[in-house]
Enzyme design. Structure first.
Site, PDB file in Angstrom:
ATOM      1  N   GLU A   1       1.436  -8.584  16.258  1.00 45.68           N
ATOM      2  CA  GLU A   1       1.736  -8.467  17.695  1.00 45.68           C
ATOM      3  C   GLU A   1       0.447  -8.568  18.517  1.00 45.68           C
ATOM      4  OE1 GLU A   1       4.187  -4.744  17.134  1.00 45.68           O
ATOM      5  OE2 GLU A   1       5.564  -5.857  18.417  1.00 45.68           O
TER       6      GLU A   1
ATOM      7  N   GLU B   1       8.154  -4.197   9.536  1.00 44.19           N
ATOM      8  CA  GLU B   1       9.040  -3.294  10.281  1.00 44.19           C
ATOM      9  C   GLU B   1      10.454  -3.362   9.717  1.00 44.19           C
ATOM     10  OE1 GLU B   1       6.884  -5.358  11.619  1.00 44.19           O
ATOM     11  OE2 GLU B   1       6.015  -4.561  13.464  1.00 44.19           O
TER      12      GLU B   1
HETATM   13  C1  1HE Z   1      -2.392   2.434   6.339  1.00 40.74           C
HETATM   14  C2  1HE Z   1      -1.700   1.316   6.848  1.00 40.74           C
HETATM   15  C3  1HE Z   1      -0.876   1.513   7.994  1.00 40.74           C
HETATM   16  C4  1HE Z   1      -2.806   0.684   5.116  1.00 40.74           C
HETATM   17  N1  1HE Z   1      -0.828   2.744   8.535  1.00 40.74           N
HETATM   18  N2  1HE Z   1      -2.293   3.642   6.925  1.00 40.74           N
HETATM   19  N3  1HE Z   1       2.393  -1.887   8.616  1.00 40.74           N
HETATM   20  C5  1HE Z   1       2.765  -2.005   7.335  1.00 40.74           C
HETATM   21  O1  1HE Z   1       3.846  -1.651   6.921  1.00 40.74           O
HETATM   22  C6  1HE Z   1       1.701  -2.520   6.406  1.00 40.74           C
HETATM   23  C7  1HE Z   1       1.243  -1.429   5.469  1.00 40.74           C
HETATM   24  N4  1HE Z   1       0.050  -1.801   4.712  1.00 40.74           N
HETATM   25  C8  1HE Z   1       0.084  -2.626   3.634  1.00 40.74           C
HETATM   26  O2  1HE Z   1       1.088  -3.237   3.292  1.00 40.74           O
HETATM   27  C9  1HE Z   1      -1.196  -2.759   2.863  1.00 40.74           C
HETATM   28  O3  1HE Z   1      -2.004  -1.627   3.155  1.00 40.74           O
HETATM   29  C10 1HE Z   1      -2.026  -4.037   3.182  1.00 40.74           C
HETATM   30  C11 1HE Z   1      -1.284  -5.274   2.637  1.00 40.74           C
HETATM   31  C12 1HE Z   1      -2.274  -4.198   4.658  1.00 40.74           C
HETATM   32  C13 1HE Z   1      -3.413  -3.927   2.492  1.00 40.74           C
HETATM   33  O4  1HE Z   1      -3.234  -3.623   1.110  1.00 40.74           O
HETATM   34  P1  1HE Z   1      -4.468  -2.988   0.298  1.00 40.74           P
HETATM   35  O5  1HE Z   1      -4.024  -2.896  -1.154  1.00 40.74           O
HETATM   36  O6  1HE Z   1      -5.720  -3.716   0.612  1.00 40.74           O
HETATM   37  O7  1HE Z   1      -4.670  -1.502   0.897  1.00 40.74           O
HETATM   38  P2  1HE Z   1      -3.852  -0.144   0.613  1.00 40.74           P
HETATM   39  O8  1HE Z   1      -4.309   0.458  -0.684  1.00 40.74           O
HETATM   40  O9  1HE Z   1      -2.389  -0.355   0.762  1.00 40.74           O
HETATM   41  O10 1HE Z   1      -4.303   0.779   1.847  1.00 40.74           O
HETATM   42  C14 1HE Z   1      -5.607   1.322   1.943  1.00 40.74           C
HETATM   43  C15 1HE Z   1      -5.526   2.562   2.803  1.00 40.74           C
HETATM   44  O11 1HE Z   1      -5.097   2.189   4.106  1.00 40.74           O
HETATM   45  C16 1HE Z   1      -4.450   3.535   2.300  1.00 40.74           C
HETATM   46  O12 1HE Z   1      -4.885   4.831   2.656  1.00 40.74           O
HETATM   47  P3  1HE Z   1      -5.604   5.813   1.578  1.00 40.74           P
HETATM   48  O13 1HE Z   1      -5.871   7.056   2.366  1.00 40.74           O
HETATM   49  O14 1HE Z   1      -4.584   5.963   0.473  1.00 40.74           O
HETATM   50  O15 1HE Z   1      -6.855   5.080   1.119  1.00 40.74           O
HETATM   51  C17 1HE Z   1      -3.242   3.179   3.117  1.00 40.74           C
HETATM   52  O16 1HE Z   1      -2.332   4.266   3.247  1.00 40.74           O
HETATM   53  C18 1HE Z   1      -3.887   2.874   4.448  1.00 40.74           C
HETATM   54  N5  1HE Z   1      -3.052   2.000   5.269  1.00 40.74           N
HETATM   55  N6  1HE Z   1      -1.973   0.251   6.058  1.00 40.74           N
HETATM   56  C19 1HE Z   1      -1.524   3.769   8.004  1.00 40.74           C
HETATM   57  N7  1HE Z   1      -0.208   0.518   8.567  1.00 40.74           N
HETATM   58  C20 1HE Z   1       4.134  -1.218  17.932  1.00 40.74           C
HETATM   59  S1  1HE Z   1       5.138  -1.107  16.645  1.00 40.74           S
HETATM   60  C21 1HE Z   1       4.398  -1.880  15.326  1.00 40.74           C
HETATM   61  C22 1HE Z   1       5.147  -1.529  14.083  1.00 40.74           C
HETATM   62  C23 1HE Z   1       4.353  -1.842  12.846  1.00 40.74           C
HETATM   63  O17 1HE Z   1       3.268  -2.320  12.881  1.00 40.74           O
HETATM   64  S2  1HE Z   1       5.169  -1.455  11.403  1.00 40.74           S
HETATM   65  C24 1HE Z   1       4.228  -2.188  10.178  1.00 40.74           C
HETATM   66  C25 1HE Z   1       3.184  -1.253   9.633  1.00 40.74           C
END
Ligand code: 1HE
Length: 260
Positions: A111, A131
């Site tokens: 977005e 989402e």
């Molecule tokens: C996060 C977030 C996040 C990572 N919020 N903490 N977005 C999503 O659903 C996407 C979620 N993220 C992923 O699918 C993956 O993290 C990635 C593909 C982006 C990257 O993968 P990777 O293997 O490099 O990283 P990881 O091991 O998944 O994440 C590393 C850390 O970042 C981990 O935290 P840690 O404390 O365990 O090290 C994750 O929890 C954290 N992390 N993404 C919070 N999004 C205005 S409305 C908009 C609505 C949306 O955007 S919904 C979609 C949200």
């Protein structure tokens, strides 16, 4: 959110705005969204173009899901409106914005990218709207902006099925206007930004503020708005000087394959 999570550097006439929360894949917390809004509102007047990029392996993982607590309907609406206000500052702020994309460009990250005027992606970029599988809906203007890039049918498919577009598919679908080798998106975005910074400011203004509105107007109104904008742009002394320079052989011709 710390002050370090969003960095602003000024390089000549170009502002570089960097999401710097790589440990959380540049997930957009409320604090970061508000900083983004404030940064665009307060850009120095000398800035004529901006680049947004992200530190680490990913441009942006979207909404910070750790902040997605239970909200009632009113609070949810205000949260979404906060994103709208911030991304409006990106799209309808003072200068054209180029997003330099790599790795995940997902959810709210997509977005944000969609609110920019040009998207340059490297070959590691991928696009998704998780989402759909998280049981929520887009809330950062994606329902308006993303169909304008790729069409309603593709966005519906992405959200219903969790489809992920890779960088090459993404360029074909319309997510990015430029596709470059791995690691080169920021440099390409800077090159484009420097070029854009040399345009007449009124031309850039017309492209940012008039064109998207004209495109949404009924044709008869659009033609009139176009005529008014065109008259204003050509009346500027800078426009007259640029046309004179071409006629006197002092300005570059249109060249195939430009910008290189
Ligand atoms: C996060 C977030 C996040 C990572 N919020 N903490 N977005 C999503 O659903 C996407 C979620 N993220 C992923 O699918 C993956 O993290 C990635 C593909 C982006 C990257 O993968 P990777 O293997 O490099 O990283 P990881 O091991 O998944 O994440 C590393 C850390 O970042 C981990 O935290 P840690 O404390 O365990 O090290 C994750 O929890 C954290 N992390 N993404 C919070 N999004 C205005 S409305 C908009 C609505 C949306 O955007 S919904 C979609 C949200």
């Amino acid at each position: 959110m710390t002050d370090q999570d969003l960095r602003l550097e000024i390089d000549g006439h170009v502002a570089v705005i960097r999401l710097a929360r790589a440990a959380k894949r540049n997930a957009l917390s409320d604090g970061l969204i508000l900083r983004l809004r404030d940064t665009f509102q307060q850009l120095p007047v000398t800035v004529r173009a901006a680049v947004i990029d992200g530190e680490g392996d990913h441009f942006c993982a979207g909404l910070d899901l750790s902040e997605l607590k239970e909200r009632d309907a009113g609070a949810g609406m205000h949260h979404s409106r906060m994103w709208h206000a911030a991304l409006e500052e990106v799209q309808y702020g003072p200068v054209p914005v180029i997003a330099a994309l790599h790795g995940a460009v997902v959810g709210g990250g997509l977005e944000l990218a969609a609110a920019c005027h040009i998207r340059v992606a490297d070959e590691t970029a991928f696009y998704a709207l998780p989402e759909g599988s998280r049981g929520i809906f887009v809330g950062g203007g994606g329902a308006v902006r993303i169909p304008r890039l790729i069409g309603v049918a593709r966005m519906t498919d992405m959200m219903l099925t969790g489809r992920v577009y890779d960088a090459a598919e993404g360029e074909k679908a319309g997510f990015a206007q430029y596709l470059v080798p791995r690691g080169e998106a920021s440099a390409k975005a800077m090159e484009l930004a420097r070029r854009i910074a040399q345009n007449a400011p009124l031309t850039n203004y017309a492209l940012m503020h008039a064109l998207p509105r004209i495109a949404e107007q009924p044709a008869d109104q659009g033609y009139l708005t176009e005529a008014l904008m065109s008259a204003i742009a050509q009346s500027a002394p800078e426009a007259k000087e640029r046309v004179r320079a071409f006629l006197e052989g002092r300005a570059a011709k249109v060249e195939k394959g430009s910008p290189k």
